[in-house]
Scaffold this motif. Sequence first.
Motif, PDB file in Angstrom:
ATOM      1  N   LYS A 144       0.805  -1.222   0.000  1.00 34.81           N
ATOM      2  CA  LYS A 144       0.000   0.000   0.000  1.00 34.81           C
ATOM      3  C   LYS A 144       0.842   1.278   0.000  1.00 34.81           C
ATOM      4  O   LYS A 144       0.450   2.281  -0.608  1.00 34.81           O
ATOM      5  N   VAL A 145       1.994   1.273   0.676  1.00 39.19           N
ATOM      6  CA  VAL A 145       2.768   2.519   0.789  1.00 39.19           C
ATOM      7  C   VAL A 145       3.325   2.973  -0.556  1.00 39.19           C
ATOM      8  O   VAL A 145       3.654   4.158  -0.726  1.00 39.19           O
ATOM      9  N   LEU A 146       3.422   2.048  -1.517  1.00 33.30           N
ATOM     10  CA  LEU A 146       3.943   2.426  -2.833  1.00 33.30           C
ATOM     11  C   LEU A 146       2.849   2.463  -3.900  1.00 33.30           C
ATOM     12  O   LEU A 146       3.140   2.589  -5.093  1.00 33.30           O
ATOM     13  N   LYS A 147       1.576   2.370  -3.476  1.00 34.37           N
ATOM     14  CA  LYS A 147       0.475   2.602  -4.410  1.00 34.37           C
ATOM     15  C   LYS A 147       0.579   4.035  -4.927  1.00 34.37           C
ATOM     16  O   LYS A 147       0.927   4.956  -4.177  1.00 34.37           O
ATOM     17  N   LYS A 148       0.267   4.230  -6.211  1.00 39.29           N
ATOM     18  CA  LYS A 148       0.494   5.535  -6.819  1.00 39.29           C
ATOM     19  C   LYS A 148      -0.791   6.303  -7.115  1.00 39.29           C
ATOM     20  O   LYS A 148      -1.812   5.718  -7.456  1.00 39.29           O
ATOM     21  N   LEU A 173      -7.982   3.790  -0.075  1.00 41.92           N
ATOM     22  CA  LEU A 173      -7.167   4.290  -1.186  1.00 41.92           C
ATOM     23  C   LEU A 173      -8.020   5.091  -2.164  1.00 41.92           C
ATOM     24  O   LEU A 173      -7.586   6.123  -2.687  1.00 41.92           O
ATOM     25  N   ASN A 174      -9.249   4.644  -2.383  1.00 43.39           N
ATOM     26  CA  ASN A 174     -10.152   5.382  -3.278  1.00 43.39           C
ATOM     27  C   ASN A 174     -10.436   6.776  -2.751  1.00 43.39           C
ATOM     28  O   ASN A 174     -10.443   7.759  -3.504  1.00 43.39           O
ATOM     29  N   VAL A 175     -10.681   6.874  -1.438  1.00 46.97           N
ATOM     30  CA  VAL A 175     -10.975   8.173  -0.823  1.00 46.97           C
ATOM     31  C   VAL A 175      -9.759   9.093  -0.904  1.00 46.97           C
ATOM     32  O   VAL A 175      -9.866  10.260  -1.304  1.00 46.97           O
ATOM     33  N   VAL A 176      -8.591   8.576  -0.538  1.00 46.59           N
ATOM     34  CA  VAL A 176      -7.373   9.398  -0.542  1.00 46.59           C
ATOM     35  C   VAL A 176      -7.012   9.822  -1.969  1.00 46.59           C
ATOM     36  O   VAL A 176      -6.539  10.942  -2.198  1.00 46.59           O
ATOM     37  N   THR A 177      -7.268   8.938  -2.930  1.00 46.84           N
ATOM     38  CA  THR A 177      -7.019   9.281  -4.334  1.00 46.84           C
ATOM     39  C   THR A 177      -7.889  10.463  -4.757  1.00 46.84           C
ATOM     40  O   THR A 177      -7.408  11.413  -5.394  1.00 46.84           O
TER      41      THR A 177
END
Length: 234
Positions: A26-30, A203-207
Amino acid sequence: KLKNKKKIRIFSTIQARMGSTRLPGKVLKKIDGISLLEYQIRRIKKSKTIDDIIIATSKKKEDNQIVSLAKKLNVLYFRGSEKDVLKRFYESAKHFKADVVVRITGDCPLIDARLVDQCIQGFRDANVDYFSNIDPITFPDGLDVEVMSFIALERAHLEAVSSLDREHVTTYIRNTDSFLKSSIQYSQDLSNVRLTVDEPEDLNVVTKIFEHFLPDIYFGWEKVLELKALKPEI
């Protein structure tokens, strides 16, 4: 307590590794070509009080990618135990001769440097061993900041024996009365708001949040509260 005779070296230590059950790597998801960990590092670099950043990761081969990012961004890194995170924190602080350690976890890309500085100032003003914004929890999940003296961290490392205390770094300090502690609270309870990244939905929210503000990546956390992307989380 800290003496003021010499320059106090304050390091922000980010614990980060690729292993994650719910959202691996997760920490390297872009987002827009930049990893969450890079956003986090760049945002922390805006701090006016932190002297340097340490990425504390494990010795596992899969975490070589995290070391590569640290080198690319010119931040310090330390590799230690995967499971004994308290030991990893202690050894990294000792290695780089930190006087004060600011603990931030690698799944918090929206961490706000101004909030970090506020907690560091609170630590100084209260003259304590440990200061945080999580006791009680009133800030959104994902904005956790914990500030501790190296002496307190060392004592926790030497004294803590339970696997929970070894994994979660600060629980021994927080649950032991002989440490001097203080904290900051927000004006309202926003502990139900998720700004961390633990699961795909996070991740969707933060994106959505980053995509709203880009190309600005240094927006304040309170600006995030105004976004519809977070409803109905707020």
